[in-house]
Design a protein around this motif. Structure first.
Motif, PDB file in Angstrom:
ATOM      1  N   GLY A 166       0.778  -1.234   0.000  1.00 36.34           N
ATOM      2  CA  GLY A 166       0.000   0.000   0.000  1.00 36.34           C
ATOM      3  C   GLY A 166       0.798   1.267   0.000  1.00 36.34           C
ATOM      4  N   ASN A 167       2.133   1.199   0.049  1.00 35.15           N
ATOM      5  CA  ASN A 167       2.950   2.411  -0.044  1.00 35.15           C
ATOM      6  C   ASN A 167       4.149   2.150  -0.937  1.00 35.15           C
ATOM      7  OD1 ASN A 167       5.315   1.459   1.519  1.00 35.15           O
ATOM      8  ND2 ASN A 167       3.883   1.449   3.257  1.00 35.15           N
ATOM      9  N   ASN A 168       4.985   3.187  -1.096  1.00 36.09           N
ATOM     10  CA  ASN A 168       6.172   3.031  -1.926  1.00 36.09           C
ATOM     11  C   ASN A 168       7.446   3.291  -1.128  1.00 36.09           C
ATOM     12  OD1 ASN A 168       5.946   5.762  -1.592  1.00 36.09           O
ATOM     13  ND2 ASN A 168       5.882   6.264  -3.796  1.00 36.09           N
ATOM     14  N   GLN A 169       7.423   2.892   0.139  1.00 31.78           N
ATOM     15  CA  GLN A 169       8.570   3.086   1.024  1.00 31.78           C
ATOM     16  C   GLN A 169       9.391   1.792   1.106  1.00 31.78           C
ATOM     17  OE1 GLN A 169       9.021   6.272   2.296  1.00 31.78           O
ATOM     18  NE2 GLN A 169       7.258   6.591   0.920  1.00 31.78           N
ATOM     19  N   THR A 170      10.719   1.942   1.107  1.00 32.94           N
ATOM     20  CA  THR A 170      11.588   0.781   1.266  1.00 32.94           C
ATOM     21  C   THR A 170      11.263   0.049   2.561  1.00 32.94           C
ATOM     22  OG1 THR A 170      13.383   1.696  -0.056  1.00 32.94           O
ATOM     23  CG2 THR A 170      13.990   0.058   1.597  1.00 32.94           C
ATOM     24  N   GLN A 171      11.270  -1.291   2.484  1.00 26.01           N
ATOM     25  CA  GLN A 171      10.937  -2.119   3.641  1.00 26.01           C
ATOM     26  C   GLN A 171      12.158  -2.956   4.020  1.00 26.01           C
ATOM     27  OE1 GLN A 171       7.799  -1.947   5.127  1.00 26.01           O
ATOM     28  NE2 GLN A 171       7.477  -0.287   3.658  1.00 26.01           N
ATOM     29  N   ALA A 172      12.779  -2.603   5.182  1.00 22.69           N
ATOM     30  CA  ALA A 172      13.946  -3.351   5.635  1.00 22.69           C
ATOM     31  C   ALA A 172      13.552  -4.640   6.332  1.00 22.69           C
ATOM     32  CB  ALA A 172      14.793  -2.492   6.571  1.00 22.69           C
ATOM     33  N   SER A 173      12.283  -4.790   6.664  1.00 25.08           N
ATOM     34  CA  SER A 173      11.748  -6.003   7.289  1.00 25.08           C
ATOM     35  C   SER A 173      10.495  -6.411   6.518  1.00 25.08           C
ATOM     36  CB  SER A 173      11.402  -5.761   8.757  1.00 25.08           C
ATOM     37  OG  SER A 173      12.553  -5.403   9.490  1.00 25.08           O
ATOM     38  N   LEU A 214       0.044   0.115  -5.978  1.00 30.74           N
ATOM     39  CA  LEU A 214       0.660  -0.134  -4.674  1.00 30.74           C
ATOM     40  C   LEU A 214       0.102  -1.383  -4.008  1.00 30.74           C
ATOM     41  CD1 LEU A 214       0.778   3.520  -3.264  1.00 30.74           C
ATOM     42  CD2 LEU A 214       2.472   2.304  -4.653  1.00 30.74           C
ATOM     43  N   ARG A 215      -0.983  -1.918  -4.548  1.00 30.17           N
ATOM     44  CA  ARG A 215      -1.562  -3.171  -4.072  1.00 30.17           C
ATOM     45  C   ARG A 215      -1.943  -4.013  -5.294  1.00 30.17           C
ATOM     46  NH1 ARG A 215      -2.641  -2.306   1.405  1.00 30.17           N
ATOM     47  NH2 ARG A 215      -3.114  -0.147   2.001  1.00 30.17           N
TER      48      ARG A 215
END
Length: 709
Positions: free
Chosen positions: A428-435, A492-493
């Motif tokens: 649902g977003n475009n932020q980097t996910q470290a986990s 985003l989804r």
């Protein structure tokens, strides 16, 4: 009686006509009836027919003539002319006496002439019981034919025949000869292939029977006979004696082995047995209890026809038999593998990183972590050796893009991590996910977590999720229509791929996507500048189109700009960019529609990367094709720099393979049947998991401390 009177009247009438100025016509032949009579011919030739020899009056003629006679026997020295006694074929109830003249001056001193006569089959025979007079020979006969007096050395009409016996049986050789009797015989034997011959003592009859034979003393010996009569000698051809050992009952010395092949391939079973000349018969059983002979399968090896799924689990054995007995081998199991089913995606090669799922569903990861692609939390945790991966459990499949990854869990949920600038993780977003973050899809405008996912794939900047019902959801960048929803809008989804309702597998490329349908056909969408959609064009598609001419597909794989398909017959087909020969068809020509590669059978798994393709054969052999700049072919050398023909990598017992995809140099992972993991290729970020050095490796090597079983 009336017929006799008629014949006689006709003959008398002819005689009267001749006597009344017939111009010297030849007198008709005399008629001999039941009372018998004598008919004479030229030079004293005659035949005396006794009373009762003829059943009806017959016009008998004796002429000096060889017209129509069979050729004389070779070697016959004639002492006079050939005489014809006619009508030929006349048979006598009592023997008649035939007298044939000859020239006494032509007879050598001390020699006895022989009277020869043709039989009903046209063969010349020496007459027995003949008496020699001054200038003629007389002998009893029972039919008319040609006759001649002559001298003939023995002429062999029946040569000795080769014989085969089993020790200690005897063997008999015989000969038949034509010529002037009496005959004498001397049999000879050779034990050196006919170079030297020795007389056999006492072997002086027309037939010779050996003593008890043995393989050691008699096998291969030759026998012939020298026949002599007053006119000369003749040597027969040689007959060979074969002596077989006493039959020894067979015993199985090599058992057939269990065999596994891909559907459509053949399987070969072999069996050997000791004993005397065993004969083989292969049998098949579908239940390991009841066995049926296979028609024509009578060699030491048996190769099945092209296998079908129904052949899986069948067993094969051979029966070895001879005159001393028979024996059965053990039954060998045939396993038929359906191509595309043996490669669980529990390993993934991303852009500069690697990730694997252990048997318990937990993860291990290594390589670059600049955008969180190792999924182990904040901060750059790049490493060149395997370490704990994202905090997930129950993972059954993995997928990796250029800098993001997805995990499919056994409960049907999907989680993603790493670079997410276009929403390719689907949270649902475009932020980097470290986990790890939960991947979601839109249901009537409402975000929902996946709970029925059965397949995943990760492209360069987009992802696909296959749901249990055959629907496909897509998220991430969509500039080239790679999401297949009919738009070019990033998502985003997960959104539904248009028109796909019966998919069984999905594959993501650089900017294009594939779906395998339940009917074995393939759909494609997205970028198409190199023909990677396989529809015969270079036109990008934002909704799925049928890949041209493909059927019976069981697995698909997608590289950055090319695509692969594995068919049920174990053959590999390819299309799209062919830079560096990565399509494996022997050329570097781009293909706009699927083209047969040089792998035509036996393949069970495939993979595609930036400029490489890989295939696993049913025996665990791994084949690679394409660029080899940093050892991507895994052949232990950097030459050639690329290959358009498939090369066998230095890896065995492989069950799954993955290739990194992106714009840079690639590395490869392979899982072996014992659970170990091999890596090779580029290692600039430690993605091989074998330490920081060297920067690349052309030899597949084991990643320490890992086992996926």
């Amino acid at each position: 009686m009336k017929r006799f009177v008629g014949v006689l009247a006709a003959l008398l009438g002819a005689a009267l006509i001749t006597g009344c100025g017939g111009g010297g016509d030849a007198a008709p032949p005399p008629v001999v009836g039941a009372a018998g009579g004598t008919v004479s011919g030229p030079a004293g030739a005659q035949v005396v027919v006794p009373a009762g020899a003829l059943a009806q009056p017959t016009a008998v003629a004796v002429a000096q003539s060889a017209s129509g006679a069979p050729a004389l026997p070779g070697g016959l020295v004639t002492l006079g002319a050939v005489f014809a006694f006619t009508p030929h074929g006349t048979n006598f109830a009592l023997p008649a006496t035939m007298t044939v003249p000859f020239d006494p001056a032509a007879l050598p001193a001390g020699r006895t002439p022989t009277l020869f006569k043709t039989d009903a089959n046209g063969a010349w025979q020496a007459l027995s019981g003949a008496s020699v007079n001054a200038g003629s020979i007389s002998a009893p006969v029972t039919s008319f034919s040609w006759a001649v007096v002559g001298l003939l050395p023995p002429s062999i009409t029946q040569q000795p025949a080769s014989a085969s016996v089993s020790e200690p049986d005897t063997a008999t050789f015989s000969v038949t000869a034509l010529g002037t009797p009496p005959f004498t015989y001397q049999w000879q034997r050779s034990d050196d292939g006919g170079a030297n011959w020795d007389d056999i003592a006492g072997a002086t009859a027309r037939s010779y029977t050996t003593g008890a034979t043995s393989v050691a003393a008699d096998d291969g010996d030759r026998y012939r006979v020298v026949i002599t009569n007053p006119d000369g000698s003749t040597t027969s051809s040689a007959a060979t004696l074969r002596v077989n050992a006493v039959a020894v009952a067979p015993a199985i010395t090599t058992q057939p082995q269990d065999t596994s092949v891909a559907q459509g391939a053949t399987a070969t079973f072999s069996c050997t047995a000791s004993g005397t000349a065993p004969a083989y018969q292969w049998q098949r059983s579908n239940d390991a209890t009841n066995w049926t002979d296979i028609p024509g399968a009578t060699n030491a090896s048996y190769t099945t026809p092209a296998t079908q799924a129904a052949d899986d689990g069948s067993r094969y054995r051979c029966r070895a038999s001879n005159t001393a007995g028979s024996v059965f081998s053990a039954g060998a199991l045939l396993t038929v593998t359906v191509p595309g089913t043996i490669a669980p995606a529990r390993l993934a090669a991303g852009g500069g990183f690697s990730i694997v799922a252990l048997a318990d569903g937990t993860l291990r990861a290594w390589g670059a972590d600049g955008t969180g692609q190792l999924g182990t939390g904040a901060g750059d945790q790049s490493r060149s050796l395997p370490g704990a991966g994202p905090a997930l459990s129950g993972v059954v499949a993995l997928a990796a893009g250029s800098a993001h990854a997805l995990a499919l869990r056994g409960d049907g949920s999907v989680a993603g991590w790493g670079y997410n600038g276009f929403g390719q993780i689907g949270n649902g977003n475009n932020q980097t996910q470290a986990s790890p973050a939960e991947s979601t899809w839109i249901d009537a405008g409402t975000p929902r977590a996946f709970a029925d996912a059965v397949g995943i794939c990760a492209g360069t900047l987009h992802s696909l999720v296959l749901r249990a019902g055959g629907e496909v959801r897509a998220m991430g960048t969509n500039a080239d229509g790679q999401l297949g929803d009919g738009s070019n809008t990033d998502r985003l989804r997960g959104v539904a791929v248009s028109g796909i309702t019966s998919a069984t597998a999905v594959a993501c490329g650089g900017n294009h996507s594939l779906a395998l349908l339940a009917d074995g056909s393939v759909r494609a969408w997205g970028a198409n500048d190199d023909g990677q959609l396989g529809d015969g064009s270079r036109t990008a598609r934002n909704t799925p189109v049928a890949v041209s001419g493909l059927a019976n597909v069981v697995a698909i794989a997608v590289g950055t700009r090319h695509s692969l398909a594995l068919r049920s017959d174990g053959s590999v087909w390819a299309w799209g960019s062919n830079l560096n020969g990565k399509l494996g068809d022997g050329s570097d020509t781009a293909r706009l529609v699927p083209t047969a590669t040089l792998l035509t059978s036996g393949i069970v798994a495939i993979a595609a990367g930036s400029d490489n393709s890989a295939a696993v054969r049913n025996d665990g052999a791994l084949f690679t094709v394409g660029i080899n700049e940093v050892g991507e072919l895994g052949i232990g050398a950097l030459t050639p720099g690329f290959s358009a023909t498939w090369r066998r990598a230095q890896a065995s017992n492989v069950v799954a393979v993955g290739i990194a995809r992106g714009g840079g140099l690639s590395h490869l992972l392979a899982q072996r049947s014992d659970g170990s993991v091999l890596t090779w290729g580029w290692n600039g970020d430690g993605e091989l998991g074998r330490g920081p050095n060297p920067p690349f490796e052309e030899n597949p090597g084991v990643v320490g401390g890992l086992n996926l079983n």
